[in-house]
Structure formats: structure tokens, C-alpha cells
Design an enzyme around this catalytic site. Structure first.
Site, short mmCIF file in Angstrom:
data_model
loop_
_atom_site.label_atom_id
_atom_site.label_comp_id
_atom_site.label_asym_id
_atom_site.label_seq_id
_atom_site.Cartn_x
_atom_site.Cartn_y
_atom_site.Cartn_z
N GLU A 371 0.83 -1.22 0.00
CA GLU A 371 0.00 0.00 0.00
C GLU A 371 0.86 1.26 0.00
O GLU A 371 0.53 2.25 0.64
CB GLU A 371 -0.95 0.02 1.22
CG GLU A 371 -1.89 -1.15 1.28
CD GLU A 371 -3.24 -0.90 0.61
OE1 GLU A 371 -3.67 0.25 0.53
OE2 GLU A 371 -3.83 -1.89 0.15
N SER A 374 6.90 3.26 3.01
CA SER A 374 7.00 4.45 3.89
C SER A 374 7.60 5.64 3.16
O SER A 374 7.15 6.77 3.32
CB SER A 374 7.88 4.11 5.11
OG SER A 374 7.20 3.23 5.97
#
Ligand SMILES: Cc1cc2nc3c(=O)[nH]c(=O)nc-3n(C[C@H](O)[C@H](O)[C@H](O)COP(=O)(O)OP(=O)(O)OC[C@H]3O[C@@H](n4cnc5c(N)ncnc54)[C@H](O)[C@@H]3O)c2cc1C
Length: 387
Positions: A371, A374
Site C-alpha cells: 500500500e 513508507s
């Protein structure tokens, strides 16, 4: 003068959260105790039995629109509920073991009524698996530049050719959405979104084994894979806008699962520190341990506020892209730190399969990559600072 009412959750939301907590405690935790610690799923008969119970209790598909048989909960409420739903061994990637319902990829809501009725509604009604295929061997962080899979229009069909990697559930899903290039000259605006049913000739999926036990990802190949013209979702060239606009809202529930698992690991660490003594003194009285737990407590509370505030903003229809990146980035990094401390405080038991910590520890590592890594979320936040 108005009196500031303070921060409280609405009564009905607290009741709902308590119902979910009780269900996890009374049904899911004892069931997981009987299963192999590496089981990716619960057995089908348990899924049927428990989902019948959640349906009867009005706990099924809480996040789906009411007109399609769901509970119509907003993003904020879902975050509150998911924090409770994720607090068990399989909870990070399979909150509630799926017995509270499963959802189609959000891009489908930009589809036609006919697409929603044909694909989204049965998924919600029956809790079927779906997949979302954007990442390719050429890279997942920058799909606008990396996508090479092509979709070519031939008469009343689209023909897909290319390869996707790390596509969760593609081997077992009934259908999913695939992002492919329909116009090479248009860059980002040349990518479109398609519904593809598993089993379509020219579609193959091969499992990729990873550190994660749940939600096995796949290497997916499209070789002259023909789909009907009406399987285009939204407009031609709108694919990435659909993927990103709709993913923004999804980042808050995703982050709430990070938080739920971190809260569960922290609770275990506090309990263990209270009952375990070394050198004649309980671990809870050692400053080294107290500081680990105090830091974790602060980070968990901060993560909760970041998730809630962003979800609240998204529900009001405001632009919450930066908040979504902040919530996803912070919650996944806090999750890693809190679990790491919990493992350390448990000593050898922290890495044994008798406790859920080792599975959480492994699966949490994926949360800083999947997703959006970072670094990509930091990039989104930084861009907004310098805009
Ligand atoms: C278990 C698992 C399940 C997954 N499920 C799905 C799925 O269902 N569907 C799907 O489409 N994808 C899925 N993915 C893919 C995932 O979204 C990608 O792995 C992720 O987006 C990163 O893409 P990449 O692996 O190609 O890494 P790359 O894009 O090659 O990036 C590698 C690393 O480079 C760094 N990096 C990248 N960009 C920057 C930057 N701008 N600045 C600084 N550093 C940077 C980051 O550290 C990043 O991790 C899954 C991945 C895993 C591991």
C-alpha cells in the site's frame, strides 16, 4: 456560552465496538487456539457458522453502502470498529477472519450500476475474495511510470497482455480489478481499470511465498486475455485516478488494523511484564521495561488520533490525501516498534508459535512496503509542505 462537549464517541458506536470486541473474544480467539498458528484462513465450516452469527447480529458488511446490503458505516466509525476487529492472530491481514464480511476493491464503486450489481453486490453478500492488481515486475511505488501491461481494444473486447506481481488473493478470488495501459502516448492518463474474472482464458496466477502467512500474493500473467468491452471501469484513461482517489479513504481502515494489532501486542506485553519476574523482581518494576511500554503507549495514542482525525476529514468530503499518508506511514511504523518491544519483553515466548506475536512481527514488516512504501508516503507529505 457553549460548553465544549469533549471527545466522546457516540453511544451507538461504543455499543457496536463492544459487540465486536465480545465476538472476537468469545468466538475468534478460542477458534484460533485450535488451529495451526500458520493457518492462513479459518476452515470453511467455521466461516459459514460464524458469518451466519454476525449476519444475525447485524454485524455483517458494516462498511458497505446500505443500498447494497451493507451497514453504511462511515470511514471514521469503521476505523473504531476495525481497531477491535483486528485484535487476534490473523487480524492484521484478515480482520475478524473475514466473518464480518469482505469488500470489493473500491474502484468498483466508480463503475456502472450493472457492474456494481454483477460484481460488488455478490461479493458483499457472500464475503467473496477479490484482488487488486496494479504492481508489476517493473515496480510498484510509481505505477504511473512502471505499468507495462497493455489493454488493446479489438471490436467488442479488450485484450490484456502483461504481468503483475504480488497480487494478493489472485489465485482464489472470483474477480478483481487490473490496471493496464490503453494509450502509451498519454503517460499517467493512458492507464485504465478493468474488471477481470479469474478463470478467464489467458489469466494465470502462481503463488509467491513471502514472510506473510495470510493473503498469499501471486505472480499473475495475462496472455491474450480477452474480456468484454463493458468490463472497463469508469472512463478510458481514468484508471490511476480511480485507484488513488478511492485508495485514500481505504488507508484509514488499513491503519486502524495496524493500530488494533499494536494495541493487542502492547496489552500482552504489559500483562507479561506484570507476571514475569527475573532476579527476584517483576519485569514491570524495571525502568528499561517501563520505558519501552511507556513509549509504546504514547505512540499508540498518537496513531489513534492521526487515524481518527484523517478519517473524520475524509468523511466530511475534504481532501485527506496527506492525512491518509500520515496515518498509513505512522501506524505501520508504530506497529513495527510496538510489536518489536512486545517480542523483546516476552523473551523466548515472543518468537514462539505459542503466542501470536511472532506472526504479527513477520506480517507487520509487510505493512511498511505494501500500500505504498513508507518512503513514498513521506514523499507525499513533503510535497504538500513545499507546494
Ligand atoms: C505481501 C505483499 C502483498 C502485496 N499485495 C499487492 C496487491 O494485492 N496488489 C498490488 O497491486 N500490489 C501488491 N503488493 C505490492 C506492493 O504494493 C509493492 O511491493 C509496493 O508498492 C512497492 O513496490 P515494489 O515492491 O515494486 O518496490 P519498488 O517500487 O521497486 O521500491 C523499492 C523500495 O525503494 C524505496 N523507494 C521507492 N520509491 C522511493 C522514493 N521516491 N524515494 C525513496 N525511496 C523510494 C522504498 O523503500 C521501496 O520499498 C504486495 C506486496 C507484498 C510484499
Amino acid at each position: 456560552m457553549t460548553v465544549f462537549p469533549g471527545f466522546t464517541l457516540p453511544e451507538e458506536l461504543r455499543v457496536l465496538r463492544d459487540q465486536v470486541r465480545r465476538f472476537i473474544r468469545e468466538e475468534i480467539l478460542p477458534l484460533e487456539q485450535r488451529l495451526d498458528p500458520d493457518a492462513p484462513e479459518i476452515p470453511d465450516e467455521d466461516f459459514e457458522r460464524l458469518s451466519a452469527k454476525t449476519k444475525a447480529a447485524g454485524l455483517w458488511a458494516l462498511a458497505a453502502p446500505e443500498e447494497y446490503g451493507g451497514g453504511g458505516l462511515d470511514t471514521f466509525s469503521m476505523c473504531v470498529v476495525l481497531e477491535a476487529m483486528a485484535q487476534h492472530r490473523m487480524g492484521l491481514y484478515n480482520p475478524g477472519c473475514g466473518v464480518f464480511g469482505r469488500y470489493p476493491p473500491p474502484a468498483i464503486w466508480a463503475g456502472t450500476r450493472a457492474q456494481i450489481e454483477k460484481y460488488a453486490v455478490p461479493t458483499i453478500r457472500e464475503g467473496r475474495r477479490t484482488f487488486f492488481a496494479i504492481t508489476e515486475p517493473s515496480g510498484g511505488s510509481d505505477p504511473a511510470g512502471a505499468i507495462q501491461t497493455r489493454a488493446e481494444r479489438r471490436g467488442d473486447r479488450w485484450v490484456l497482455n502483461g504481468r503483475k506481481v504480488f497480487i494478493s488473493h489472485a489465485h482464489e478470488a472470483t474477480w478483481g480489478v487490473v490496471f493496464a495501459r490503453t494509450d502509451r502516448a498519454k503517460g499517467r492518463a493512458g492507464i485504465s481499470c478493468f474488471i477481470v474474472e479469474r478463470g478467464t482464458p489467458g489469466f494465470t496466477a502462481r503463488n509467491i511465498r513471502t514472510i506473510r502467512t495470510s493473503a498469499v500474493p501471486n505472480d499473475v500473467v495475462f496472455e491474450d486475455c480477452e474480456i468484454p468491452a463493458e468490463n472497463l471501469v469508469g472512463q478510458e484513461g481514468q484508471g490511476l485516478d480511480l485507484a488513488f482517489d478511492l485508495l485514500v479513504k481505504q488507508r484509514f481502515p488499513y491503519s486502524a488494523c495496524n493500530l488494533g494489532v499494536a494495541v493487542a501486542a502492547h496489552r500482552m506485553a504489559v500483562a507479561h511484564a506484570k507476571q514475569r519476574s527475573t532476579f527476584g523482581v517483576p519485569l514491570s518494576q524495571r525502568q528499561a521495561i517501563q520505558w519501552m511500554l511507556a513509549d509504546a503507549e504514547v505512540e499508540l495514542r498518537a496513531a489513534r488520533w492521526l487515524i481518527w482525525e484523517g478519517a473524520w476529514k475524509a468523511d466530511r468530503g475534504e481532501d485527506a490525501r496527506v492525512e491518509a499518508s500520515i496515518a498509513k506511514l505512522y501506524s505501520s511504523e508504530v506497529l513495527g516498534r510496538v510489536i518489536d518491544a512486545a517480542v523483546q519483553i516476552h523473551g523466548g515466548y515472543g518468537v514462539s508459535k505459542e503466542f501470536p506475536l511472532e506472526r504479527w512481527y513477520r506480517e507487520a514488516r509487510v505493512r511498511r512496503i505494501g500500500e505504498g512504501p513508507s518512503e513514498v508516503h513521506r514523499m507525499v507529505i513533503a510535497r504538500a509542505l513545499f507546494r
